[in-house]
Design a protein around this motif. Structure first.
Motif, PDB file in Angstrom:
ATOM      1  N   VAL A  38     -51.352  31.847  75.346  1.00 48.53           N
ATOM      2  CA  VAL A  38     -50.143  32.460  75.403  1.00 48.53           C
ATOM      3  C   VAL A  38     -49.276  32.093  76.818  1.00 48.53           C
ATOM      4  N   THR A  39     -49.909  31.632  77.636  1.00 47.29           N
ATOM      5  CA  THR A  39     -49.044  31.106  79.218  1.00 47.29           C
ATOM      6  C   THR A  39     -48.528  29.751  78.660  1.00 47.29           C
ATOM      7  N   LEU A  40     -49.378  28.853  78.170  1.00 45.80           N
ATOM      8  CA  LEU A  40     -49.043  27.575  77.815  1.00 45.80           C
ATOM      9  C   LEU A  40     -47.808  27.522  76.779  1.00 45.80           C
ATOM     10  N   SER A  41     -47.928  28.222  75.953  1.00 50.62           N
ATOM     11  CA  SER A  41     -47.009  28.694  74.774  1.00 50.62           C
ATOM     12  C   SER A  41     -45.584  28.963  75.265  1.00 50.62           C
ATOM     13  N   GLY A  42     -45.676  29.869  76.382  1.00 49.90           N
ATOM     14  CA  GLY A  42     -44.443  30.197  77.016  1.00 49.90           C
ATOM     15  C   GLY A  42     -43.694  29.307  77.814  1.00 49.90           C
ATOM     16  N   SER A  43     -44.760  28.346  78.437  1.00 54.45           N
ATOM     17  CA  SER A  43     -44.268  27.351  79.354  1.00 54.45           C
ATOM     18  C   SER A  43     -43.799  26.209  78.400  1.00 54.45           C
ATOM     19  N   SER A  44     -44.379  26.042  77.519  1.00 55.36           N
ATOM     20  CA  SER A  44     -43.971  24.884  76.389  1.00 55.36           C
ATOM     21  C   SER A  44     -42.487  24.981  75.908  1.00 55.36           C
ATOM     22  N   LYS A  45     -42.083  26.516  75.413  1.00 60.39           N
ATOM     23  CA  LYS A  45     -40.880  26.825  75.043  1.00 60.39           C
ATOM     24  C   LYS A  45     -39.862  26.773  76.109  1.00 60.39           C
ATOM     25  N   GLY A  46     -40.368  27.052  77.207  1.00 67.07           N
ATOM     26  CA  GLY A  46     -39.232  26.919  78.362  1.00 67.07           C
ATOM     27  C   GLY A  46     -38.939  25.412  78.501  1.00 67.07           C
ATOM     28  N   SER A  47     -39.567  24.465  78.482  1.00 66.34           N
ATOM     29  CA  SER A  47     -39.298  23.184  78.586  1.00 66.34           C
ATOM     30  C   SER A  47     -38.620  22.476  77.420  1.00 66.34           C
ATOM     31  N   LYS A  48     -38.799  23.012  76.163  1.00 66.75           N
ATOM     32  CA  LYS A  48     -38.053  22.613  75.295  1.00 66.75           C
ATOM     33  C   LYS A  48     -36.569  23.123  75.154  1.00 66.75           C
ATOM     34  N   SER A  49     -36.383  24.387  75.678  1.00 66.20           N
ATOM     35  CA  SER A  49     -34.966  24.890  76.002  1.00 66.20           C
ATOM     36  C   SER A  49     -34.280  23.958  77.163  1.00 66.20           C
ATOM     37  N   SER A 110     -50.410  27.078  67.344  1.00 64.21           N
ATOM     38  CA  SER A 110     -51.675  27.211  66.785  1.00 64.21           C
ATOM     39  C   SER A 110     -52.289  28.211  67.890  1.00 64.21           C
ATOM     40  N   TRP A 111     -53.149  29.288  67.423  1.00 60.84           N
ATOM     41  CA  TRP A 111     -54.162  30.178  68.386  1.00 60.84           C
ATOM     42  C   TRP A 111     -55.305  29.044  68.660  1.00 60.84           C
ATOM     43  N   ASN A 113     -57.279  25.998  69.986  1.00 60.94           N
ATOM     44  CA  ASN A 113     -57.344  24.720  70.556  1.00 60.94           C
ATOM     45  C   ASN A 113     -58.793  24.430  70.983  1.00 60.94           C
ATOM     46  N   PRO A 114     -59.630  23.940  70.229  1.00 64.03           N
ATOM     47  CA  PRO A 114     -60.994  23.540  70.502  1.00 64.03           C
ATOM     48  C   PRO A 114     -61.186  23.056  72.171  1.00 64.03           C
ATOM     49  N   SER A 115     -60.226  22.036  72.548  1.00 67.65           N
ATOM     50  CA  SER A 115     -60.581  21.416  73.712  1.00 67.65           C
ATOM     51  C   SER A 115     -60.327  22.452  74.904  1.00 67.65           C
ATOM     52  N   LEU A 116     -59.133  23.238  74.748  1.00 69.01           N
ATOM     53  CA  LEU A 116     -58.920  24.366  75.578  1.00 69.01           C
ATOM     54  C   LEU A 116     -60.019  25.431  75.714  1.00 69.01           C
ATOM     55  N   PHE A 117     -60.280  25.796  74.670  1.00 64.93           N
ATOM     56  CA  PHE A 117     -61.289  26.654  74.381  1.00 64.93           C
ATOM     57  C   PHE A 117     -62.519  26.244  75.517  1.00 64.93           C
ATOM     58  N   PHE A 118     -63.070  25.030  75.146  1.00 62.07           N
ATOM     59  CA  PHE A 118     -64.212  24.558  75.830  1.00 62.07           C
ATOM     60  C   PHE A 118     -64.022  24.585  77.174  1.00 62.07           C
ATOM     61  N   THR A 119     -62.580  24.082  77.764  1.00 64.31           N
ATOM     62  CA  THR A 119     -62.368  24.215  78.988  1.00 64.31           C
ATOM     63  C   THR A 119     -62.385  25.598  79.904  1.00 64.31           C
ATOM     64  N   ILE A 120     -61.867  26.415  78.966  1.00 63.00           N
ATOM     65  CA  ILE A 120     -61.717  27.579  79.536  1.00 63.00           C
ATOM     66  C   ILE A 120     -63.185  28.282  79.477  1.00 63.00           C
ATOM     67  N   GLY A 121     -63.955  28.157  78.551  1.00 65.78           N
ATOM     68  CA  GLY A 121     -65.391  28.479  78.352  1.00 65.78           C
ATOM     69  C   GLY A 121     -66.113  28.205  79.540  1.00 65.78           C
ATOM     70  N   THR A 122     -66.178  26.923  79.657  1.00 66.15           N
ATOM     71  CA  THR A 122     -66.838  26.181  80.643  1.00 66.15           C
ATOM     72  C   THR A 122     -66.635  26.747  82.054  1.00 66.15           C
ATOM     73  N   GLY A 123     -65.440  26.855  82.373  1.00 65.63           N
ATOM     74  CA  GLY A 123     -64.882  27.284  83.849  1.00 65.63           C
ATOM     75  C   GLY A 123     -65.443  28.932  83.853  1.00 65.63           C
ATOM     76  N   THR A 124     -65.241  29.860  82.833  1.00 69.78           N
ATOM     77  CA  THR A 124     -65.241  31.089  82.861  1.00 69.78           C
ATOM     78  C   THR A 124     -66.963  31.285  83.049  1.00 69.78           C
ATOM     79  N   VAL A 125     -67.818  30.510  82.499  1.00 66.13           N
ATOM     80  CA  VAL A 125     -69.210  30.606  82.600  1.00 66.13           C
ATOM     81  C   VAL A 125     -69.715  30.149  83.687  1.00 66.13           C
ATOM     82  N   VAL A 126     -69.061  29.106  84.418  1.00 68.83           N
ATOM     83  CA  VAL A 126     -69.500  28.443  85.633  1.00 68.83           C
ATOM     84  C   VAL A 126     -68.918  29.506  86.858  1.00 68.83           C
TER      85      VAL A 126
END
Length: 702
Positions: A38-49, A110-111, A113-126
């Protein structure tokens, strides 16, 4: 449910804890991922505008059949030549030729994003894993770490006020009755509520913590009920589960802490808005982790609190004591609340609810409602109405050392067989990890009968060391005693020698059954010494035992138990279970039963018969190789085998203790030496064994 079943249940709860923790970690990972999307989606919309301002130029160039503009891209080509070659195009002068921005397709949201989920998951678990591992590592020192974190002050006997001295007396009585070393006691002076806790990995490193309000507001009977409740947690394996719970859930709290850090360190200006949103999201998610932790603690702790209440009643046969403490908590709003910042992570340790709940208390509370606990205790009051503990002190005697054929020294006298012991092997097993009113009365009587010199000696370092040395001085052979004192003078200062001699006469006059309880009474003071001082003490014990060239049974028991009691202070961490089948420890069982048979019997046939009787009590004995004769053993091999047997599962330990009891009680007779060796073995297996109450013996000439 006996001690071993409680231990098995605690192990099952540990598996349940790990599963619940894994589910909570998965939930938090998914939530953090969604917040990031959600955060990245909001940031992307701002840059497009912002980029849309540069695409507002009206492009009027004629377009080709495909709809694309045809403009001159060669600024050096004359306009007339370009237009003659491209009749459908417009030639623009070089100063006005501004190419239109490329037309792009809008990316679909799209809700997943495999690469983002892997990054978030790894960071959270660590993050959670490192937080949990760090906390678990800090807790390896035992319950004292928890007590100090809660603001507890170590209660020293020589500095104790009257109400603190009363608390120490109750803890000592309960420890002797349970057959464990006396736990260290901490007082939380800043807490005015009524509460207490027990913390540690094993009974050897357990501590008892009480609030100042508990000391000031409870009567002796009520305080005794509260301490009995905490001793139940010590004896039933709850402490290890609870301290693991602290370590694991600490990692979940780090999500909240990380969110607060991100909020504080976010960049200034518009660029920091997305970071701020993400930090707030982490803080909120961390709060969810906090609630998950409370749910886990609630799922695991509540039933254990009911069991601890029932055990406290069983220990004291006085339901009114613990019920009175709960009544006082119920009649004072939030009177069990703990104000310490560490109360959140340790709330499940306490006697009463340590936290204030403004909503959904029945869902998140770590303890059952007070009304339910009091109602159950009221039923116990009717059951125990008119009953008082009965205690038979038995015949007091001074016994010599049993003659041994297992590598120990034979004493100058033998011990006659006592009258039959009023117990069988099954009763011995059932007593492990329990406290009966008879044992509690015995402990109170023992403390009350200690000479003043010994009662004072167990409360300060030099006196505790002198008592240990006094227990090792030979009372039967003057020549050996002289050698021991001469050796001691070479390694200890004169004041320690003088204190040892002053105490030795009173120690010699004690009932020999008092030896192990007296050792346990010295443990709180000896634990205050560092590892080097412990090693020095053990070397001195070895020197005293070797004065006659060989170890006696009593010397082995004292040394082994004392070393085991002080082991947590000697930088060792709790050991994990390694052996789950009897075949893995078969040879160690044979050595153990051989030693017991040789201590309790005389003659080859009697020793072999006792040995085989014990072996056949072991599970799967029919599938293992049984030797023709008991294997030879000495102190070193016996201690090595006991250390390995300590790594067995609780169910295997139950079978081992049962086999040991059958070996000793084969003829329904037992001496003080047999009983103390059996107790020492069970203690070394981390199974608390209460004292035997009805063993008498008399000394006869060799």
């Amino acid at each position: 449910m006996n001690f071993f079943e409680h231990q098995d249940q605690a192990r099952n709860n540990t598996r349940k804890l790990i599963l619940l923790f894994a589910l909570s970690l998965l939930f938090i990972t998914v939530t953090v991922y969604l917040a990031a999307v959600v955060t990245l989606s909001g940031s992307s919309k701002g840059s497009k505008s912002r980029s849309s301002r540069y695409s507002s130029i009206n492009c009027t160039q004629p377009r080709s059949a495909a709809g694309e503009p045809r403009v001159s891209t060669n600024f050096n080509e004359p306009a007339e030549r370009f237009q003659s070659r491209n009749p459908n195009s417009v030639a623009v002068s070089p100063s006005l030729r501004v190419p239109c921005p490329p037309v792009t397709q809008k990316a679909a949201f799209s809700w997943w994003n495999p690469s983002l989920f892997f990054t978030i998951g790894t960071g959270t678990v660590v993050l959670v894993g490192l937080g949990s591992l760090y906390k678990i590592q800090t807790l390896k020192a035992g319950g004292s770490v928890v007590a100090q974190e809660m603001g507890g002050r170590l209660l020293l006997s020589e500095m104790a006020h009257p109400e603190e001295r009363q608390l120490l007396n109750i803890v000592e009585e309960m420890a002797i009755a349970a057959g464990i070393s006396v736990p260290a006691v901490y007082v939380m002076d800043g807490e005015q509520g009524i509460n207490a806790f027990a913390a540690g990995f094993t009974p050897n490193d357990a501590v008892i913590g009480v609030t100042r309000g508990t000391l000031e507001q409870l009567s002796r009977d009520e305080l005794q009920g509260v301490i009995g409740h905490e001793f139940s947690h010590i004896l039933n394996g709850d402490m290890r589960l609870n301290i693991r719970l602290i370590g694991l859930l600490h990692g979940l709290l780090l999500i909240y802490i990380t969110g607060r850090i991100i909020i504080g360190l976010r960049p200034r200006g518009k660029e920091g808005n997305a970071v701020l949103v993400f930090g707030i999201a982490l803080a909120v998610i961390g709060s969810l982790g906090l609630l998950s932790g409370r749910l886990i603690k609630s799922a695991i702790s509540r039933q254990r609190e009911f069991l601890a209440d029932a055990s406290a009643v069983q220990f004291t046969r006085n339901p009114a004591g613990i019920a009175g403490a709960l009544d006082k908590i119920a009649n004072h709003h939030y009177s069990s609340i703990v104000r310490s910042p560490s109360a959140e992570g340790n709330s499940h340790l306490f006697f009463g609810s340590a936290l204030r709940f403004n909503f959904l208390e029945e869902l998140f509370a770590t303890h059952p409602p007070l009304a339910q606990r009091i109602r159950r205790l009221d039923a116990s009051k009717r059951q125990y109405a008119g009953q008082t503990p009965k205690f038979s002190s038995g015949e007091s005697s001074a016994a010599g050392q049993e003659s041994l054929t297992m590598g120990f020294a034979a004493g100058s006298s033998t011990v006659a067989r006592s009258s039959p012991m009023q117990a069988n092997a099954a009763q011995i097993v059932s007593q492990v990890g329990t406290v009966t009113p008879e044992h509690y009365a015995y402990a109170k009587a023992l403390l009350g009968q200690l000479p003043e010199t010994i009662a004072l000696g167990i409360r300060e370092p030099q006196g505790a060391i002198a008592i240990v040395y006094g227990l090792l001085l030979d009372t039967q052979n003057a020549a050996v005693r002289t050698k021991q004192l001469e050796w001691l003078k070479q390694v200890e200062p004169a004041d320690v020698i003088e204190r040892t001699l002053a105490l030795s006469a009173d120690i010699d006059a004690l009932d020999p059954r008092s030896r192990l309880p007296l050792v346990d009474l010295t443990i709180p003071v000896l634990r205050q010494s560092d590892t080097d001082q412990h090693q020095r003490l053990f070397k001195c014990i070895q020197g005293l035992a070797n004065a006659d060239g060989r170890w006696s049974l009593s010397e082995f028991v004292l040394y082994a138990v004392l070393r085991h009691r002080l082991q947590p202070s000697s930088a060792t961490s709790p050991q994990s279970t390694e052996f789950i089948t009897i075949g893995q420890i078969w040879s160690d069982c044979l050595i153990l039963l051989s030693g017991l048979a040789q201590v309790g019997q005389t003659g080859t046939d009697a020793i072999t018969y006792a040995f085989r009787s014990g072996v056949h009590r072991l599970p799967g004995a029919g599938q293992e190789i049984l030797p023709d004769a008991p294997p030879a053993c000495n102190m070193k091999t016996l201690k090595h085998s006991i250390d390995r047997l300590n790594l067995a599962t609780p169910k295997l330990k139950q079978a081992i203790v049962d086999a040991c009891a059958h070996t000793v009680l084969l003829d329904n007779k037992v001496t003080v030496q047999e009983a103390e060796l059996l107790r020492a073995i069970v203690i070394l297996l981390d199974c608390p064994m209460p004292p035997f109450l009805n063993i008498g013996s008399k000394r006869v000439k060799a």
